[in-house]
Design a protein around this motif. Sequence first.
Motif, PDB file in Angstrom:
ATOM      1  N   LEU A  63       0.803  -1.217   0.000  1.00 54.18           N
ATOM      2  CA  LEU A  63       0.000   0.000   0.000  1.00 54.18           C
ATOM      3  C   LEU A  63       0.840   1.273   0.000  1.00 54.18           C
ATOM      4  N   SER A  64       2.154   1.122   0.168  1.00 53.79           N
ATOM      5  CA  SER A  64       3.018   2.295   0.069  1.00 53.79           C
ATOM      6  C   SER A  64       3.126   2.765  -1.373  1.00 53.79           C
ATOM      7  N   GLU A  65       2.758   1.881  -2.291  1.00 52.75           N
ATOM      8  CA  GLU A  65       2.755   2.238  -3.711  1.00 52.75           C
ATOM      9  C   GLU A  65       1.590   3.174  -3.989  1.00 52.75           C
ATOM     10  N   GLU A  66       1.858   4.261  -4.670  1.00 52.76           N
ATOM     11  CA  GLU A  66       0.821   5.241  -4.955  1.00 52.76           C
ATOM     12  C   GLU A  66      -0.119   4.756  -6.062  1.00 52.76           C
ATOM     13  N   LYS A  67      -1.370   5.209  -5.975  1.00 56.97           N
ATOM     14  CA  LYS A  67      -2.374   4.989  -7.013  1.00 56.97           C
ATOM     15  C   LYS A  67      -2.600   3.508  -7.302  1.00 56.97           C
ATOM     16  N   ILE A  68      -2.654   2.693  -6.248  1.00 58.06           N
ATOM     17  CA  ILE A  68      -2.947   1.267  -6.398  1.00 58.06           C
ATOM     18  C   ILE A  68      -4.230   0.939  -5.638  1.00 58.06           C
ATOM     19  N   PHE A  69      -5.093   0.157  -6.260  1.00 59.42           N
ATOM     20  CA  PHE A  69      -6.319  -0.300  -5.599  1.00 59.42           C
ATOM     21  C   PHE A  69      -6.158  -1.782  -5.271  1.00 59.42           C
ATOM     22  N   VAL A  70      -6.323  -2.110  -4.004  1.00 61.65           N
ATOM     23  CA  VAL A  70      -6.167  -3.492  -3.536  1.00 61.65           C
ATOM     24  C   VAL A  70      -7.485  -3.965  -2.947  1.00 61.65           C
ATOM     25  N   TRP A  71      -7.928  -5.134  -3.355  1.00 62.09           N
ATOM     26  CA  TRP A  71      -9.120  -5.727  -2.741  1.00 62.09           C
ATOM     27  C   TRP A  71      -8.875  -7.210  -2.522  1.00 62.09           C
ATOM     28  N   ILE A  72      -9.696  -7.810  -1.684  1.00 63.96           N
ATOM     29  CA  ILE A  72      -9.492  -9.208  -1.285  1.00 63.96           C
ATOM     30  C   ILE A  72     -10.669 -10.065  -1.735  1.00 63.96           C
ATOM     31  N   VAL A  73     -10.336 -11.212  -2.283  1.00 65.65           N
ATOM     32  CA  VAL A  73     -11.329 -12.232  -2.632  1.00 65.65           C
ATOM     33  C   VAL A  73     -11.080 -13.398  -1.689  1.00 65.65           C
ATOM     34  N   ALA A  74     -11.978 -13.586  -0.740  1.00 63.07           N
ATOM     35  CA  ALA A  74     -11.719 -14.482   0.387  1.00 63.07           C
ATOM     36  C   ALA A  74     -12.454 -15.810   0.270  1.00 63.07           C
ATOM     37  N   SER A  75     -11.724 -16.872   0.559  1.00 66.06           N
ATOM     38  CA  SER A  75     -12.293 -18.221   0.725  1.00 66.06           C
ATOM     39  C   SER A  75     -13.077 -18.691  -0.493  1.00 66.06           C
ATOM     40  N   THR A  76     -12.450 -18.600  -1.657  1.00 62.69           N
ATOM     41  CA  THR A  76     -13.134 -19.016  -2.878  1.00 62.69           C
ATOM     42  C   THR A  76     -13.090 -20.534  -3.050  1.00 62.69           C
ATOM     43  N   HIS A  77     -14.085 -21.034  -3.756  1.00 64.10           N
ATOM     44  CA  HIS A  77     -14.159 -22.455  -4.113  1.00 64.10           C
ATOM     45  C   HIS A  77     -14.024 -22.591  -5.624  1.00 64.10           C
ATOM     46  N   GLN A  78     -13.798 -23.814  -6.045  1.00 62.74           N
ATOM     47  CA  GLN A  78     -13.589 -24.074  -7.468  1.00 62.74           C
ATOM     48  C   GLN A  78     -14.763 -23.554  -8.287  1.00 62.74           C
ATOM     49  N   THR A 107      -5.403  -7.800  -7.027  1.00 61.18           N
ATOM     50  CA  THR A 107      -6.409  -8.658  -6.404  1.00 61.18           C
ATOM     51  C   THR A 107      -5.714  -9.686  -5.530  1.00 61.18           C
ATOM     52  N   ILE A 108      -6.092  -9.722  -4.266  1.00 63.65           N
ATOM     53  CA  ILE A 108      -5.571 -10.746  -3.355  1.00 63.65           C
ATOM     54  C   ILE A 108      -6.566 -11.892  -3.347  1.00 63.65           C
ATOM     55  N   LEU A 109      -6.142 -13.028  -3.847  1.00 62.95           N
ATOM     56  CA  LEU A 109      -7.013 -14.194  -3.984  1.00 62.95           C
ATOM     57  C   LEU A 109      -6.649 -15.236  -2.930  1.00 62.95           C
ATOM     58  N   ALA A 110      -7.599 -15.530  -2.052  1.00 63.05           N
ATOM     59  CA  ALA A 110      -7.359 -16.488  -0.971  1.00 63.05           C
ATOM     60  C   ALA A 110      -8.303 -17.680  -1.135  1.00 63.05           C
ATOM     61  N   LEU A 130      -2.212 -13.657 -16.754  1.00 61.77           N
ATOM     62  CA  LEU A 130      -2.170 -12.653 -15.690  1.00 61.77           C
ATOM     63  C   LEU A 130      -0.910 -12.850 -14.861  1.00 61.77           C
ATOM     64  N   SER A 131      -0.239 -11.771 -14.545  1.00 64.25           N
ATOM     65  CA  SER A 131       0.956 -11.872 -13.700  1.00 64.25           C
ATOM     66  C   SER A 131       0.520 -12.077 -12.257  1.00 64.25           C
ATOM     67  N   CYS A 132       1.012 -13.125 -11.640  1.00 64.44           N
ATOM     68  CA  CYS A 132       0.598 -13.438 -10.273  1.00 64.44           C
ATOM     69  C   CYS A 132       1.771 -13.998  -9.481  1.00 64.44           C
ATOM     70  N   VAL A 133       1.639 -13.908  -8.164  1.00 60.68           N
ATOM     71  CA  VAL A 133       2.700 -14.361  -7.278  1.00 60.68           C
ATOM     72  C   VAL A 133       2.074 -15.098  -6.098  1.00 60.68           C
ATOM     73  N   LEU A 134       2.740 -16.146  -5.664  1.00 60.76           N
ATOM     74  CA  LEU A 134       2.284 -16.902  -4.499  1.00 60.76           C
ATOM     75  C   LEU A 134       2.825 -16.257  -3.228  1.00 60.76           C
ATOM     76  N   ILE A 155      -2.057 -10.260  -9.343  1.00 63.96           N
ATOM     77  CA  ILE A 155      -2.790 -11.088  -8.384  1.00 63.96           C
ATOM     78  C   ILE A 155      -1.814 -11.704  -7.391  1.00 63.96           C
ATOM     79  N   LEU A 156      -2.135 -11.571  -6.115  1.00 65.40           N
ATOM     80  CA  LEU A 156      -1.379 -12.219  -5.044  1.00 65.40           C
ATOM     81  C   LEU A 156      -2.215 -13.383  -4.534  1.00 65.40           C
ATOM     82  N   ILE A 157      -1.709 -14.611  -4.687  1.00 68.24           N
ATOM     83  CA  ILE A 157      -2.431 -15.803  -4.240  1.00 68.24           C
ATOM     84  C   ILE A 157      -1.987 -16.135  -2.818  1.00 68.24           C
TER      85      ILE A 157
END
Length: 288
Positions: A63-78, A107-110, A130-134, A155-157
């Motif tokens: 969040l120290s990065e300027e002009k970034i929107f972060v949201w969380i997608v919690a407890s998803t199923h297949q 997008t934080i995907l959990a 999509l560029s993503c990181v675990l 996306i952060l998994i």
Amino acid sequence: QELLAEMLECFDLISCKRSEDAVNFRAISGKINLTLIGDLKSLRSSHATTTESEIDSIMKNLLSEEKIFVWIVASTHQGEEEVIVQVHQLLKNEFEKASLGYQRLLTILAPRHPERSETLHAYLHDKMRLSCVLRSSLRGKDSLEISNSLRQSEILILDSLGELSKMFKYVETVFVGASLSLSSRHGGHNAYEPFLEGVNTILHGPKMVLPDELTNRTFIVDSPKSFIPPILSNITRRENQSLRSVTDLNLNRKSGVVPLLVEIDNILKMADQSEVGINESFNKKQQP
């Protein structure tokens, strides 16, 4: 009912989540020892540690990065991740064409079951491009390495356990999984945790059972496009509040309110430093 009453009276204490539950127990027998404790998740939150964890460092770095929107997608199923990918793309398009002040989306995907993370990573990276990181890949890295990894990702998994609840306090928008109609075997996970952490835009699918405290405080979504209005509405509302705050400050400056407050604050500091009474200091300030 007599058999049920006899069984319940054997317990030393029955803890109830809601007052309605206590009333129902009391209707069965007046001899049951009851107490009202509310949601257990609220008790866990009130006893949470104040020690900064690694996930706190990651979120602050992000969040120290300027002009970034972060949201969380919690407890998803297949099956739900496919919907979220579409939402992610729609949000990116909205940020590109609207003057919302954001240049990047993360997008934080959990997933509910972290063991699905590798499969999700392959799906998102290889198939959806999509560029993503675990999350696990960030362990042991220094702040600069973490920052570089996050800046290169969309996306952060979250492939870990016990860290999701620590992230809620850093975002304003959360989707609670297992609640879309395609997850017919589930009835939605608990939306109370993000609510306790102050998340003001909680989204979920039609299949959701909410506690009384969340009545009329969440948004039901049933398609990728239905995610967009509540998310953008919250952003716009927050921007308007910030604009009003700045406008009010400018008006106060023009009317002389702010200079007066600054003057009074300076007088109080002078009085404290010189051990002179406030009234004496004020009189000295008024002399030509």
